[in-house]
Design a protein around this motif. Structure first.
Motif, PDB file in Angstrom:
ATOM      1  N   TRP A  35       6.522   3.013  -2.003  1.00  9.21           N
ATOM      2  CA  TRP A  35       5.173   3.045  -2.554  1.00  9.21           C
ATOM      3  C   TRP A  35       5.078   2.011  -3.676  1.00  9.21           C
ATOM      4  O   TRP A  35       5.982   1.921  -4.516  1.00  9.21           O
ATOM      5  CB  TRP A  35       4.840   4.436  -3.107  1.00  9.21           C
ATOM      6  CG  TRP A  35       4.659   5.480  -2.063  1.00  9.21           C
ATOM      7  CD1 TRP A  35       5.616   6.341  -1.587  1.00  9.21           C
ATOM      8  CD2 TRP A  35       3.458   5.773  -1.342  1.00  9.21           C
ATOM      9  NE1 TRP A  35       5.077   7.158  -0.622  1.00  9.21           N
ATOM     10  CE2 TRP A  35       3.749   6.832  -0.453  1.00  9.21           C
ATOM     11  CE3 TRP A  35       2.157   5.268  -1.360  1.00  9.21           C
ATOM     12  CZ2 TRP A  35       2.785   7.385   0.406  1.00  9.21           C
ATOM     13  CZ3 TRP A  35       1.209   5.810  -0.517  1.00  9.21           C
ATOM     14  CH2 TRP A  35       1.528   6.861   0.356  1.00  9.21           C
ATOM     15  N   ARG A  37       1.866   0.243  -6.368  1.00 10.70           N
ATOM     16  CA  ARG A  37       0.516   0.525  -6.856  1.00 10.70           C
ATOM     17  C   ARG A  37      -0.025  -0.698  -7.588  1.00 10.70           C
ATOM     18  O   ARG A  37       0.728  -1.527  -8.089  1.00 10.70           O
ATOM     19  CB  ARG A  37       0.509   1.743  -7.775  1.00 10.70           C
ATOM     20  CG  ARG A  37       1.242   1.558  -9.098  1.00 10.70           C
ATOM     21  CD  ARG A  37       1.291   2.880  -9.865  1.00 10.70           C
ATOM     22  NE  ARG A  37       1.967   2.734 -11.149  1.00 10.70           N
ATOM     23  CZ  ARG A  37       2.251   3.752 -11.957  1.00 10.70           C
ATOM     24  NH1 ARG A  37       1.925   5.007 -11.608  1.00 10.70           N
ATOM     25  NH2 ARG A  37       2.856   3.522 -13.107  1.00 10.70           N
ATOM     26  N   ARG A  44       0.416  -5.894  -8.722  1.00 11.02           N
ATOM     27  CA  ARG A  44       1.041  -4.810  -7.969  1.00 11.02           C
ATOM     28  C   ARG A  44       2.426  -4.529  -8.534  1.00 11.02           C
ATOM     29  O   ARG A  44       3.165  -5.456  -8.874  1.00 11.02           O
ATOM     30  CB  ARG A  44       1.141  -5.204  -6.500  1.00 11.02           C
ATOM     31  CG  ARG A  44       1.716  -4.139  -5.580  1.00 11.02           C
ATOM     32  CD  ARG A  44       1.781  -4.666  -4.176  1.00 11.02           C
ATOM     33  NE  ARG A  44       2.654  -5.834  -4.078  1.00 11.02           N
ATOM     34  CZ  ARG A  44       2.669  -6.671  -3.040  1.00 11.02           C
ATOM     35  NH1 ARG A  44       1.850  -6.470  -2.026  1.00 11.02           N
ATOM     36  NH2 ARG A  44       3.492  -7.705  -3.029  1.00 11.02           N
ATOM     37  N   VAL A  47       6.753   1.452  -7.280  1.00 12.58           N
ATOM     38  CA  VAL A  47       6.724   2.836  -7.750  1.00 12.58           C
ATOM     39  C   VAL A  47       7.987   3.576  -7.327  1.00 12.58           C
ATOM     40  O   VAL A  47       8.708   4.128  -8.150  1.00 12.58           O
ATOM     41  CB  VAL A  47       5.486   3.578  -7.207  1.00 12.58           C
ATOM     42  CG1 VAL A  47       5.528   5.053  -7.612  1.00 12.58           C
ATOM     43  CG2 VAL A  47       4.206   2.921  -7.697  1.00 12.58           C
ATOM     44  N   ASP A  89      -1.486   6.264 -14.581  1.00 15.71           N
ATOM     45  CA  ASP A  89      -1.111   6.279 -13.168  1.00 15.71           C
ATOM     46  C   ASP A  89      -2.288   5.886 -12.269  1.00 15.71           C
ATOM     47  O   ASP A  89      -2.118   5.744 -11.055  1.00 15.71           O
ATOM     48  CB  ASP A  89      -0.624   7.668 -12.760  1.00 15.71           C
ATOM     49  CG  ASP A  89       0.686   8.058 -13.426  1.00 15.71           C
ATOM     50  OD1 ASP A  89       0.792   9.222 -13.873  1.00 15.71           O
ATOM     51  OD2 ASP A  89       1.582   7.205 -13.514  1.00 15.71           O
ATOM     52  N   TYR A  93      -2.733   3.015  -4.486  1.00 15.97           N
ATOM     53  CA  TYR A  93      -1.351   3.174  -4.069  1.00 15.97           C
ATOM     54  C   TYR A  93      -1.205   2.709  -2.625  1.00 15.97           C
ATOM     55  O   TYR A  93      -1.979   3.098  -1.749  1.00 15.97           O
ATOM     56  CB  TYR A  93      -0.931   4.637  -4.208  1.00 15.97           C
ATOM     57  CG  TYR A  93      -0.664   5.027  -5.634  1.00 15.97           C
ATOM     58  CD1 TYR A  93      -1.714   5.154  -6.541  1.00 15.97           C
ATOM     59  CD2 TYR A  93       0.631   5.240  -6.100  1.00 15.97           C
ATOM     60  CE1 TYR A  93      -1.477   5.490  -7.876  1.00 15.97           C
ATOM     61  CE2 TYR A  93       0.880   5.580  -7.418  1.00 15.97           C
ATOM     62  CZ  TYR A  93      -0.177   5.701  -8.297  1.00 15.97           C
ATOM     63  OH  TYR A  93       0.061   6.026  -9.612  1.00 15.97           O
TER      64      TYR A  93
END
Length: 125
Positions: A35, A37, A44, A47, A89, A93
């Motif tokens: 993943w 994000r 970018r 994660v 956060d 994603y």
């Protein structure tokens, strides 16, 4: 290989979400799944990643202890359980799949061959 991410939404700080990524096509447990994000106005970032057959997991320091990546090879799916969410956060994603990755390359998005369309996670304060 096609990746379909889902599960994003709006949640309050401290809340939880579970993202899912379904893979179709010529997939297999030999893919590393990850993943990434991208927050508004930012690049970018990595994660979390899980090696083939769930043999190892890796996390960005900013999410350790709060986010958990897992995979179900039988279903060709990867998940991201997100707990204790923070406003920082907030991001789109993306799930990604790649072959031939090693520990030193799993955080580099350019090493991944396939990408999903992204799912938006918004954490309100």
């Amino acid at each position: 290989v096609q990746l379909q991410a889902s599960g994003g939404g709006l949640v309050q700080a401290g809340g939880s979400l579970r993202l899912s990524c379904a893979a179709s096509g010529r997939t297999g447990s030999w893919f590393t799944m990850a993943w990434f994000r991208q927050a508004p106005g930012k690049e970018r970032e990595f994660v979390a990643a899980v090696f083939r057959s769930g043999s190892g997991t890796y996390y960005a320091d900013s999410v350790k202890g709060r986010l958990t990546i897992s995979r179900d090879s039988a279903k060709n799916a990867v998940y991201l359980q997100m707990n204790s969410l923070k406003p920082e956060d907030t991001a789109v994603y993306y799930c990604a799949a790649g072959r031939g990755l090693i520990v030193s390359t799993i955080r580099n998005g350019r090493q991944y061959d396939y990408w999903g369309q992204g799912t938006l996670v918004t954490v309100s304060s």
